[in-house]
Scaffold this motif. Structure first.
Motif, mmCIF file in Angstrom:
data_model
loop_
_atom_site.group_PDB
_atom_site.id
_atom_site.type_symbol
_atom_site.label_atom_id
_atom_site.label_comp_id
_atom_site.label_asym_id
_atom_site.label_seq_id
_atom_site.Cartn_x
_atom_site.Cartn_y
_atom_site.Cartn_z
ATOM 1 N N ALA A 7 -4.714 5.164 -1.284
ATOM 2 C CA ALA A 7 -3.474 4.495 -0.877
ATOM 3 C C ALA A 7 -2.777 5.205 0.273
ATOM 4 O O ALA A 7 -2.317 4.563 1.218
ATOM 5 C CB ALA A 7 -2.532 4.382 -2.080
ATOM 6 N N LYS A 8 -2.701 6.526 0.237
ATOM 7 C CA LYS A 8 -1.952 7.217 1.291
ATOM 8 C C LYS A 8 -2.641 7.081 2.642
ATOM 9 O O LYS A 8 -1.983 6.904 3.677
ATOM 10 C CB LYS A 8 -1.748 8.694 0.931
ATOM 11 C CG LYS A 8 -2.993 9.479 0.635
ATOM 12 C CD LYS A 8 -2.627 10.898 0.174
ATOM 13 C CE LYS A 8 -3.868 11.703 -0.181
ATOM 14 N NZ LYS A 8 -3.525 13.050 -0.662
ATOM 15 N N TRP A 10 0.796 -1.227 0.000
ATOM 16 C CA TRP A 10 0.000 0.000 0.000
ATOM 17 C C TRP A 10 0.829 1.278 0.000
ATOM 18 O O TRP A 10 0.284 2.357 0.193
ATOM 19 C CB TRP A 10 -0.943 0.003 1.205
ATOM 20 C CG TRP A 10 -2.094 -0.931 0.984
ATOM 21 C CD1 TRP A 10 -2.202 -2.219 1.393
ATOM 22 C CD2 TRP A 10 -3.292 -0.644 0.266
ATOM 23 N NE1 TRP A 10 -3.388 -2.759 0.993
ATOM 24 C CE2 TRP A 10 -4.082 -1.814 0.291
ATOM 25 C CE3 TRP A 10 -3.782 0.476 -0.401
ATOM 26 C CZ2 TRP A 10 -5.333 -1.886 -0.322
ATOM 27 C CZ3 TRP A 10 -5.027 0.419 -1.013
ATOM 28 C CH2 TRP A 10 -5.784 -0.756 -0.972
ATOM 29 N N HIS A 11 2.136 1.162 -0.204
ATOM 30 C CA HIS A 11 2.924 2.389 -0.336
ATOM 31 C C HIS A 11 2.351 3.222 -1.488
ATOM 32 O O HIS A 11 2.082 2.689 -2.567
ATOM 33 C CB HIS A 11 4.394 2.046 -0.607
ATOM 34 C CG HIS A 11 5.294 3.231 -0.518
ATOM 35 N ND1 HIS A 11 5.365 4.180 -1.500
ATOM 36 C CD2 HIS A 11 6.158 3.620 0.451
ATOM 37 C CE1 HIS A 11 6.231 5.103 -1.156
ATOM 38 N NE2 HIS A 11 6.730 4.786 0.029
ATOM 39 N N PRO A 12 2.125 4.520 -1.305
ATOM 40 C CA PRO A 12 1.486 5.346 -2.337
ATOM 41 C C PRO A 12 2.184 5.318 -3.681
ATOM 42 O O PRO A 12 1.527 5.443 -4.716
ATOM 43 C CB PRO A 12 1.521 6.761 -1.727
ATOM 44 C CG PRO A 12 1.519 6.525 -0.266
ATOM 45 C CD PRO A 12 2.331 5.285 -0.047
ATOM 46 N N ASP A 13 3.501 5.128 -3.705
ATOM 47 C CA ASP A 13 4.192 5.074 -4.981
ATOM 48 C C ASP A 13 3.938 3.773 -5.725
ATOM 49 O O ASP A 13 4.187 3.668 -6.920
ATOM 50 C CB ASP A 13 5.699 5.253 -4.770
ATOM 51 C CG ASP A 13 6.049 6.718 -4.542
ATOM 52 O OD1 ASP A 13 5.165 7.567 -4.748
ATOM 53 O OD2 ASP A 13 7.186 6.991 -4.139
ATOM 54 N N PHE A 56 -1.661 12.864 4.888
ATOM 55 C CA PHE A 56 -0.694 11.777 4.805
ATOM 56 C C PHE A 56 0.045 11.715 6.127
ATOM 57 O O PHE A 56 1.255 11.795 6.188
ATOM 58 C CB PHE A 56 0.286 11.989 3.651
ATOM 59 C CG PHE A 56 0.966 10.714 3.270
ATOM 60 C CD1 PHE A 56 0.506 9.950 2.233
ATOM 61 C CD2 PHE A 56 2.047 10.246 4.005
ATOM 62 C CE1 PHE A 56 1.129 8.765 1.897
ATOM 63 C CE2 PHE A 56 2.662 9.069 3.673
ATOM 64 C CZ PHE A 56 2.194 8.330 2.620
ATOM 65 N N GLY A 57 -0.638 11.691 7.160
ATOM 66 C CA GLY A 57 -0.043 11.560 8.451
ATOM 67 C C GLY A 57 0.339 12.872 9.067
ATOM 68 O O GLY A 57 0.718 12.932 10.181
ATOM 69 N N GLY A 58 0.279 14.033 8.430
ATOM 70 C CA GLY A 58 0.517 15.286 9.091
ATOM 71 C C GLY A 58 1.552 16.215 8.539
ATOM 72 O O GLY A 58 1.778 17.261 9.065
ATOM 73 N N GLY A 59 2.251 16.012 7.459
ATOM 74 C CA GLY A 59 3.286 16.930 6.994
ATOM 75 C C GLY A 59 3.201 17.150 5.503
ATOM 76 O O GLY A 59 2.148 17.203 4.945
ATOM 77 N N GLU A 60 4.316 17.282 4.843
ATOM 78 C CA GLU A 60 4.322 17.601 3.429
ATOM 79 C C GLU A 60 4.111 16.345 2.582
ATOM 80 O O GLU A 60 4.687 15.309 2.853
ATOM 81 C CB GLU A 60 5.659 18.239 3.054
ATOM 82 C CG GLU A 60 5.901 19.555 3.766
ATOM 83 C CD GLU A 60 7.244 20.139 3.396
ATOM 84 O OE1 GLU A 60 7.961 19.489 2.594
ATOM 85 O OE2 GLU A 60 7.567 21.228 3.896
ATOM 86 N N PRO A 61 3.298 16.465 1.512
ATOM 87 C CA PRO A 61 3.105 15.326 0.601
ATOM 88 C C PRO A 61 4.352 15.121 -0.252
ATOM 89 O O PRO A 61 5.209 16.001 -0.329
ATOM 90 C CB PRO A 61 1.910 15.765 -0.259
ATOM 91 C CG PRO A 61 1.948 17.256 -0.207
ATOM 92 C CD PRO A 61 2.477 17.629 1.146
ATOM 93 N N PRO A 62 4.480 13.959 -0.904
ATOM 94 C CA PRO A 62 5.679 13.663 -1.686
ATOM 95 C C PRO A 62 5.790 14.538 -2.922
ATOM 96 O O PRO A 62 4.780 14.957 -3.491
ATOM 97 C CB PRO A 62 5.501 12.194 -2.063
ATOM 98 C CG PRO A 62 4.036 11.974 -2.035
ATOM 99 C CD PRO A 62 3.514 12.850 -0.933
ATOM 100 N N ARG A 63 7.021 14.790 -3.361
ATOM 101 C CA ARG A 63 7.246 15.551 -4.583
ATOM 102 C C ARG A 63 7.128 14.643 -5.790
ATOM 103 O O ARG A 63 7.146 13.424 -5.678
ATOM 104 C CB ARG A 63 8.624 16.224 -4.564
ATOM 105 C CG ARG A 63 9.774 15.269 -4.449
ATOM 106 C CD ARG A 63 11.088 15.991 -4.192
ATOM 107 N NE ARG A 63 11.584 16.676 -5.348
ATOM 108 C CZ ARG A 63 12.345 16.130 -6.284
ATOM 109 N NH1 ARG A 63 12.666 14.839 -6.192
ATOM 110 N NH2 ARG A 63 12.780 16.821 -7.298
ATOM 111 N N GLY A 64 6.988 15.247 -6.967
ATOM 112 C CA GLY A 64 6.836 14.491 -8.196
ATOM 113 C C GLY A 64 8.133 13.852 -8.654
ATOM 114 O O GLY A 64 9.212 14.131 -8.130
#
Length: 316
Positions: free
Chosen positions: A41-42, A30-33, A138-146
Motif C-alpha cells: 500500500a505505501k 490506497w492510503h496505507p492506513d 515511503f517517499g523518503g522520510g520517516e514512516p508513520p507512528r503507531g
C-alpha cells in the motif's frame, strides 16, 4: 515508475479535472492506513502521488507526452546537446508527505513544487491522525507512528491525594506501573510516550492515554485540593470544648474544639489536604454532635427544664 497515465487509469487525452478526480479516488483507496495489512500500500500510494504530480503540472505533462522526460521526470537522452540538455533539467521533485495526529486514519500534508496543495489537503484531511512523512520506502522520510491506546485506571482516594504508582494492564496486554501525580484532576489523561500500538511501517509506537478516575473513600471527600472529613463529638464537648482525635491521610492527630461549637461547624487543619504541585491543601473537619445511644434520663430531664426555663431559637 510505470506510465503515469496507467497508474491513474486515465487516457492520454484526459482533462485536468478527470486526472484530479482519478487521483482523489485512488489516494483515498490506497492510503496505507486504509490497508494496514497490505505491504504494497505505501509504495502504491507513493506511486499514485508521483503520477499525479507529473500529470497535474502542464509543463511536465507536455514534456512527458513529447518524450522529453520519463515517468520519473528524468530527461530522456536526445543526442549530445551538451550539459543541461532537456527541458526537465533532472529528476522531478517528489511530494513530501507529512502525517500528523488527528482522525481515524491520519491526514497528509503535501509540499513540493507543482503540487496541487489545496487539493491534497482536502483529500487527505479525511485521514487525520498519523501523517507518514515521505521516506525511503515511503517517499523518503520517516514512516508513520503507531496508533494511540486509550485506557482508564481507578486510583484509591488516598493514593490519589498523596500520589502513587498504580500497576495496570493496557488494552494491548502490556503491564506497567503508572505514576499518578498527587491531586490530578479526575477524568484527566496521562500520556505515556511509546506505550501504544506499534507502527506496522517500521515507525515509532503510538502513545498510551490513561484516564485517571478516583475511587470513593469511606471517610474523606475532595473539595479541590482540600479534603473534608466529618468528626462526631459529644454534647458536652461541643458545650465545654475539648481536644479530639481527628483522622488524616497521614494518621490521626489531636485537634482543639472551641467551647460552644455548633454541630456542622467546620474547622481547618492546615497542610493536611492533597499534596498538589502548588502546595498542600487543608483538611476541613466538619463537627457532628452525637447524642448518647439509647438516650440518657438525666439529659432528657435537663432538656425539659431548659425548654421550660431557658428556651432559645436556633433557626431564627
Amino acid at each position: 515508475m510505470r506510465d503515469p497515465y496507467d497508474v491513474l487509469g486515465v487516457a492520454r487525452s484526459a482533462a485536468a479535472a478527470e486526472i484530479k478526480k482519478a487521483y482523489r479516488k485512488l489516494a483515498k483507496t490506497w492510503h496505507p492506513d486504509q490497508k494496514p495489512d497490505d505491504p504494497t500500500a505505501k509504495e502504491r500510494f507513493a506511486e499514485i502521488g508521483a503520477a499525479y504530480e507529473l500529470l497535474s503540472d502542464e509543463t511536465k505533462r507536455g514534456q512527458f507526452d513529447r518524450g522529453e522526460i520519463d515517468a520519473e521526470g528524468k530527461p530522456r537522452f536526445q543526442g549530445f546537446a551538451g550539459p543541461g540538455a532537456g527541458a526537465a533539467g533532472g529528476r522531478g521533485q517528489r511530494f513530501d508527505y507529512e502525517f500528523t495526529p488527528g482522525g481515524p486514519f491520519g491526514g497528509t500534508r503535501t509540499r513540493g513544487a507543482g503540487a496541487d496543495s489545496d487539493m491534497f489537503e482536502e483529500i487527505l484531511s479525511a485521514f487525520g491522525g498519523r501523517r507518514p512523512r515521505a521516506s525511503a520506502g515511503f517517499g523518503g522520510g520517516e514512516p508513520p507512528r503507531g496508533e494511540d491506546l486509550q485506557a482508564e485506571v481507578t486510583v484509591p482516594f488516598r493514593d490519589w491525594a498523596r500520589g502513587a504508582k498504580q500497576r495496570m494492564r493496557l488494552p494491548n496486554g502490556k503491564e506497567l506501573e503508572v505514576a499518578i501525580p498527587a491531586g490530578i484532576e479526575p477524568g484527566k489523561a496521562i500520556r505515556l510516550k511509546g506505550q501504544g500500538m506499534p507502527s506496522g511501517f517500521g515507525g515509532p509506537a503510538g502513545d498510551a492515554l490513561i484516564t485517571v478516575m478516583v475511587g470513593a473513600d469511606p471517610q474523606f471527600t475532595a473539595e479541590g485540593k482540600d479534603i473534608r472529613v466529618e468528626v462526631p463529638i459529644t454534647l458536652y464537648e461541643a458545650v465545654l470544648g475539648a481536644k479530639v482525635r481527628v483522622p488524616t491521610l497521614d494518621g490521626a492527630v489531636e485537634m482543639k474544639v472551641p467551647p460552644g461549637s455548633d454541630g456542622g461547624r467546620t474547622l481547618r487543619l492546615r497542610g493536611k489536604g492533597v499534596a498538589a504541585k502548588d502546595g498542600f491543601g487543608d483538611l476541613l473537619v466538619a463537627l457532628r454532635i452525637a447524642l448518647p445511644k439509647g438516650g440518657d434520663p438525666r439529659l432528657t430531664e435537663y432538656a425539659e427544664a431548659m425548654k421550660a426555663n431557658a428556651p432559645y431559637e436556633p433557626r431564627r
